[in-house]
Design an enzyme around this catalytic site. Sequence first.
Site, mmCIF file in Angstrom:
data_model
loop_
_atom_site.group_PDB
_atom_site.id
_atom_site.type_symbol
_atom_site.label_atom_id
_atom_site.label_comp_id
_atom_site.label_asym_id
_atom_site.label_seq_id
_atom_site.Cartn_x
_atom_site.Cartn_y
_atom_site.Cartn_z
ATOM 1 C CG ASP A 6 -1.989 0.999 1.206
ATOM 2 O OD1 ASP A 6 -2.577 1.217 0.130
ATOM 3 O OD2 ASP A 6 -2.282 1.583 2.271
ATOM 4 C CD GLU A 58 -1.974 3.095 -3.563
ATOM 5 O OE1 GLU A 58 -2.071 3.956 -4.477
ATOM 6 O OE2 GLU A 58 -1.587 3.358 -2.410
ATOM 7 C CG ASP A 98 -10.066 2.278 -0.123
ATOM 8 O OD1 ASP A 98 -10.732 1.943 0.875
ATOM 9 O OD2 ASP A 98 -8.847 2.484 -0.082
#
Length: 501
Positions: free
Chosen positions: A302, A349, A402
């Site tokens: 992430d 990400e 998300d």
Amino acid sequence: MRGGRKNVRMDFERASGVFCHVTSLPGRHGIGDLGAGARDFLAFLERADQSVWQFCPVGPTSGAHGHSPYSSPSAFAGNPLLLDLDALHERGWLTTAEVEPPEGCDDATVAYDVVAPYKRERLRRAFERFDEAGSPGFDAFRERESDWLADYALFAALKAEHDGAPWTAWPTGLRERDPDALARARDEHAEAVRYHAFVQWRFDEQWRALRAAADDRGVTLLGDVPMYPALDSADVWANPEAFALADGRPSAVAGVPPNPGDDGQRWGMPVYDWDALAADDYGWWRARLGRLLERVDVARLDHFKAFESFWAIPADAEDPAAGEWRVGPGVDFFETVRDAVGGLPFVVEDLGFLDAELESLRERFGFPGMRVAQYADWCADHHRHKPHDYPRDCVAYTSTHDTDTITGYYDGLDDTQRACMEYALGVSGDGVAWDVVDGVWESEAVLAVTTVPDLLGAGSEARLNTPGTTAGNWRWRFDPAALDDALAERLRATTAASGRA
């Protein structure tokens, strides 16, 4: 997708899979768990010829953070709420009556206010029955995992003792980890420490069984690595030298700067002291990633940008714009980690603050980045998030944890973008979720991923998380009858037609 870890990078083959967080699985006890629902999901993936199961972090969660898996009190521990109680019943540690489903739950949502106390009470009962006899396996687990488990179990016991207060508010000796104070606490709370260790032992055993089941079905497990742990975590409490702290408080906190159209974000977790970590060959990170890679085959990193450079906001500043870019560990970190854990099985990400330095770091180690169809400008001739523009070295998503579902997203588009989307995909808009699945699957991306809500064509009611909010997230679940043979066959056929089988 499988093939093991390589010494330099992870080699990916053209593949596809499904994202489903564990909490969203069907289950008898109000929340998805590591039991029958997880095994049934693996069976669906096999029938649909899918080779990847992606999910969010599986660490403990708390009501104070809306049970977000990205605000965990431990980067090493497993979430007690994910334990399969039926497996504890089979061991004789719970009675038949005790594993009856809780009242006040349904199959469509996770009612955490019901599930959390229900499960914790039963885990305590199971521990008490287990503890009458003990087990050499338990003692061996505590010894094997002592580097993180001893601190985590004590942290959890002390949190309960102090009515959930953050460690920064504990008495000085405990807050500053005075050796004498810690020794007294371990003696005074020995039973509670043993209980929390027991829960982690059972999580470890159940997860190992799940991973073995995934191996048997040829399914790769793709986990997740949040960039920063919460301030109120066993990680920061037990490893203060790894973080930018001053007198036990953050000197700088994480976030991102303002972008055109927004004010930036102040996340509040302490940033790392990368100089101190480098001096220890990134010991805490090596342990963290080594532990994770015992659970999963591949992991998503992430906020990858922060490994190259990270936004540090003065702890006393509320405005994200008050921060500054600081240099991250970059190449040295990944070379050190590669040598320690035996490879770099990561996807990254890279959705924000793209620049040449980030791309250079990603490309150097061959990490696939991310593309998300919902982020496309459909009216542009070319756009990095339009499926026909995806490069090979990326993981392509219809939706993420998300975002809205595809159906919800499509319904919210303005007329111009909706018309451009239909034109770009060559569709009418009827059954739009599967239209996007088809487009993503047909792209050049090495890995294509969709979600259970998109497979079902579900609307915004099936959204898992809305960033920047805490209420109502991480609750959606699907009906066990939803993933039937017809759906599996449709996904299998799409996979075969796109050359991902």
